[in-house]
Design an enzyme around this catalytic site. Structure first.
Site, short mmCIF file in Angstrom:
data_model
loop_
_atom_site.label_atom_id
_atom_site.label_comp_id
_atom_site.label_asym_id
_atom_site.label_seq_id
_atom_site.Cartn_x
_atom_site.Cartn_y
_atom_site.Cartn_z
CG HIS A 67 -1.67 1.23 1.47
ND1 HIS A 67 -1.30 2.12 2.45
CD2 HIS A 67 -2.74 1.78 0.84
CE1 HIS A 67 -2.13 3.16 2.43
NE2 HIS A 67 -3.01 2.98 1.46
CD GLU A 70 -2.67 2.70 -3.41
OE1 GLU A 70 -3.06 1.71 -2.76
OE2 GLU A 70 -3.18 3.82 -3.28
CG HIS A 71 -0.09 6.30 -0.44
ND1 HIS A 71 -0.51 7.43 0.19
CD2 HIS A 71 -1.08 5.39 -0.28
CE1 HIS A 71 -1.71 7.23 0.72
NE2 HIS A 71 -2.08 5.99 0.46
CD GLU A 142 -4.92 5.34 3.14
OE1 GLU A 142 -3.77 5.69 2.85
OE2 GLU A 142 -5.62 4.60 2.41
#
Lengths: 429, 426
Positions: A67, A70-71, A142
């Site tokens: 993840h 991904e960022h 997040e």
């Protein structure tokens, strides 16, 4: 380029596997303004133990790294790729699941330019220590946002209860502590291993000319060099068949309790038509057991145990699977008990074929309706393809599922020892 | 070429029919919008009515009967909901059904859908004086849980609290789901009386989108829907917005991990205003997209948040900023957000920002007509505002916005209320 025409759906799918191993699919949609493209790697939160490309020894990487990657992929030396997309009138996004990371855009103009931006940014990583550190603050927020979200907590709580070792029990974003350890070198290691074209799939759906788009993608890829494809070695510990924990309770600042009941799939490793049939069968079965037209649903609703938030779902990937049933409820213990009783009752009574026929009609109609949605087609097609299944065979596969198949699934999947429940209860003030 | 025409708008006896003939979709979509100004004494009743309408009709007396019918119709979709658009509380009844030509057996789904919807609207289960007690009891419980679930979702909760504080004393302060404590006071008779009033007086718009034959559709709709003459006195009395002497700052405390910072701004420009195009571009540059000032400065540069966005309430003239931050970063975040608004007002905007935003908005409008529901939504917004614009007009209007237009509309924007939900004792 291959072409498959689906008569009833009135759709034609174009595809090709390029020399570097990249699978490309194009579905033209005339009359649509929008083009939607996803570029997906078969790499998600569960792939935290593997042998890096070109190395001999397996490594373990910090939780949440897929993840995080991904960022970070959106950031380039000269700024942010989001900017390039929006200058070209496209909105871009990305998501990470247990088993996949997908990058996407949707736009109504400049299709080739946007497609180029998509492919190039995913294939040109740029990480620095400084930008990696800066991202940690954003991802921490997040994670905290999800920490306050009761629906997410009950969903993940149930999965945590089910698994002893399997990394599916780890939150996709990781924790503040685990992401603090991530370095730019870790990101490059994961990137090099999992973002090889042979581990990826590009899907384009919209008002496009298939030949032109395919030529464009071919030429783009021909200009780039990649290491020869290697089979990626991923490692998982042996996972017992029964649920790790029977029950857990989480206290939160909510007014209504929540309850999720989970069943862990004991036999996994299905691929292709076999998985497709099992998955569709499970969806039919869940609808039969607890769908809005079932007697069970009506009873639970009348007893005041469920409301419109009640839902169910089945997930199966290469080496794990589970079903989840639940929602807001006034009485989590009672709801758990009633659901277990209802499943047992159907096991002893058997399944009614006429109801199944009606539910099949419903599923086929719903499938057809979802064909309106470019997002649905691209995302689901990719998921199916990674499991060696074909999305466009859903309709005909429903026809092949018998009442006996469902009775087998019922006995196979819904067992006492594979079950667990997670509850959210209000903090007493 | 696929056929896509501008909607045909046909005023009928008691309602307006909007036909959108297109062969883009594999479904036919029906959407009935029932509009009335927000009335404090009726808000909860109206929310409950939207639920009870989907719980039983004369031929399909319970939700189980309804769901079995929908399954037989190849899993037709059917939902009712209630929401707020500007000064109105609107009940929506929506249905979508597969286009028969994609099915192996030619079931007359279109006709079945119309008959069913006509029954939902005109013949909900009742005995002439009241709705079915059992259905009402069930839906009351569900409505109460829906109201409670707002509290359980901290983003929605903060949004609701901001609106309550910002619009105190105005119609818009009231949530579309109504008041939890009122739900149990409503009887099945009260609700039925209110329903009759709704059917007699509310303004109703009926949208149908799909590969339909307009003339045939018109005939069958006319024969099935008989709503009778009506005069709807629906215009809400003009409410002068309560101008605050200075900004309102509200803190709430709860045991949460992340602070929710929500800020409400007022503007005099609404959907009907010719300057609305400029307002849309303004909002896009300020916080509407991932290239916007809020996203870049709150998230990308300062790493304070995962999300920092602004949204417009177009019929009221309001802009809401939303972000999730650590409690200790409250001052920092508010300062950055204020600075971004100052930049908007002083015209500290690049040509790149302006052009990018226009491209994004154009893209958004074109995409919305790829989805039948968002297309209907766009059309209904127009209808509500009294100023109807075609897709082409929308795009032209957006593309023509200049830097001066943005500075001009920015002058109308004032910060009204800052709401912060923070952790206990923080």
């Amino acid at each position: 380029m291959e072409q498959v025409h689906f008569d009833l759906l009135k759709e034609t799918l174009y595809s090709e596997t390029l020399d570097n191993g990249l699978q490309v699919y194009i579905l033209p949609k005339q009359g649509f303004n929008k083009t939607y493209a996803t570029f997906t790697t078969k790499y998600g939160s569960i792939h935290n133990h593997f042998t890096p490309l070109g190395a001999d020894e397996p490594i373990k990487v910090p939780d949440g790294i897929a993840h995080f990657l991904e960022h970070k992929l959106f950031e380039k030396e000269d700024g942010d790729v989001f900017q390039d997309f929006s200058k070209q009138g496209a909105s871009a996004n990305a998501f990470t699941s247990f088993t996949r990371t997908a990058y996407l855009f949707s736009s109504t103009s400049n299709v080739e330019k946007n497609l180029q931006t998509l492919i190039d940014f995913v294939q040109e990583p740029y990480f620095t220590e400084e930008t990696v550190e800066k991202e940690k603050g954003i991802i921490e927020q997040e994670i905290e946002m999800y920490d306050d979200n009761a629906d997410w907590r009950v969903y993940f709580g149930t999965i945590e209860n089910m698994f002893h070792h399997h990394p599916v029990k780890i939150d996709i974003a990781g924790t503040a502590k685990s992401i603090a350890k991530i370095t730019k070198d870790d990101l490059y290691t994961c990137y090099e291993t999992f973002y090889h074209p042979s581990n990826m799939l590009l899907f384009i759906v919209g008002n496009v000319e298939p030949e032109e788009i395919m030529t464009f993608v071919r030429e783009n890829q021909a200009q780039k060099e990649f290491a020869p494809p290697e089979k990626i070695e991923r490692f998982f510990e042996d996972e017992p068949q029964e649920a790790a924990k029977k029950k857990s309770v989480i206290k939160m600042t909510v007014q209504t309790p929540k309850c999720m009941i989970g069943f862990k799939q004991a036999n996994t490793g299905r691929f292709g038509d076999e998985r497709l049939k099992y998955e569709l069968g499970m969806n039919l079965l869940l609808d039969y057991l607890f769908g809005q037209s079932s007697d069970n649903y009506e009873e639970l609703y009348s007893e005041g145990l469920i409301d419109q938030s009640f839902s169910f779902d089945y997930t199966e990937e290469d080496d794990f699977g589970f079903s989840l049933i639940g929602g807001d409820t006034s009485d989590p213990d009672r709801l758990t008990q009633r659901i277990m009783e209802m499943i047992e009752a159907v096991k002893s009574k058997g399944i009614d074929g006429a109801t199944i026929d009606r539910l099949k009609k419903k599923k086929i109609g719903s499938f057809l309706r979802s064909m309106n949605s470019p997002e649905y087609i691209a995302n689901q097609f990719t998921r199916f393809q990674f499991g060696e299944m074909n999305l466009f065979k859903v309709g005909e596969m429903y026809d092949q599922i018998s009442k006996e198949d469902l009775e087998t699934i019922l006995k196979d999947h819904f067992t006492e020892k594979s079950s667990t429940s997670c509850q959210i209860r209000p903090k007493s003030v | 070429m696929p056929k896509t025409t501008d909607p045909r708008v046909i005023p009928l006896n008691g309602y307006t029919l909007h036909l959108i003939e297109t062969d883009k979709y594999k479904t036919t979509t029906f959407s009935i919008q029932i509009k009335r100004k927000i009335e404090e004494e009726n808000v909860t009743k109206r929310a409950l009515l939207s639920q009870v309408l989907k719980s039983g009709t004369k031929s399909y007396p319970s939700s189980v009967h309804i769901h079995r019918l929908l399954e037989d119709m190849y899993g037709a979709g059917f939902v009712t909901s209630v929401g707020k658009k500007g000064p109105y509380q609107i009940i929506t009844i929506r249905m979508d059904v597969s286009n028969e030509k994609f099915l192996l057996d030619q079931t007359p789904l279109l006709d079945q859908s119309l008959s069913f919807l006509a029954e939902v609207l005109q013949n909900p289960l009742n005995d002439g004086t009241r709705f079915d007690e059992k259905n009402v009891r069930k839906e009351k419980r569900v409505l109460k849980q829906k109201i409670q679930s707002i509290y359980d979702d901290k983003m929605r909760y903060a949004n609701k609290r901001l609106i309550e504080e910002m619009f105190k004393g105005e119609r818009f302060a009231i949530h579309a789901y109504g008041q939890e404590e009122e739900v149990d006071t409503i009887t099945a008779e009260d609700l039925y009386t209110y329903y009759q009033d709704v059917i007699k007086n509310d303004e109703i718009d009926f949208y149908i989108v799909g590969d339909i034959n307009g003339d045939e559709m018109l005939k069958s709709v006319e024969s099935k829907f008989n709503l009778g003459d009506r005069s709807h006195d629906n215009q809400p009395d003009a409410e002068a917005p309560v101008r605050k002497e200075k900004e309102n700052i509200i803190f709430d405390e709860q045991d949460v991990k992340q602070g929710k910072l929500h800020m409400g701004y007022r503007t005099s420009i609404t959907y009907a205003d010719p300057k609305y195009y400029a307002m849309q571009v303004f909002n896009g540059i300020f916080g509407g997209f991932s290239h916007s000032k809020l996203f870049i400065n709150v998230r990308e540069k300062a790493s304070l948040a995962y999300y920092a966005v602004s949204r417009m309430e177009s019929h009221i003239g309001a802009i809401f900023v939303m972000s999730g931050i650590e409690f200790k970063n409250y001052e920092k975040a508010v300062t950055i957000i204020r600075e971004q608004m100052d930049k908007m007002k002083s015209g500290d905007i690049t040509t790149g920002e302006l052009e990018q935003t226009k491209e994004m908005l154009r893209n958004q409008i074109l995409e919305s007509v790829d989805n039948p529901n968002s297309w209907v939504d766009l059309l209904y917004h127009s209808k509500l505002s009294g100023v109807e614009r075609t897709i082409e007009e929308w795009i032209e209007g957006i593309m023509a916005v200049t830097m001066d237009d943005i500075i001009e509309v920015a002058g109308t924007v004032t910060l009204d209320t800052i709401y912060f939900l923070k952790g206990e004792g923080q």
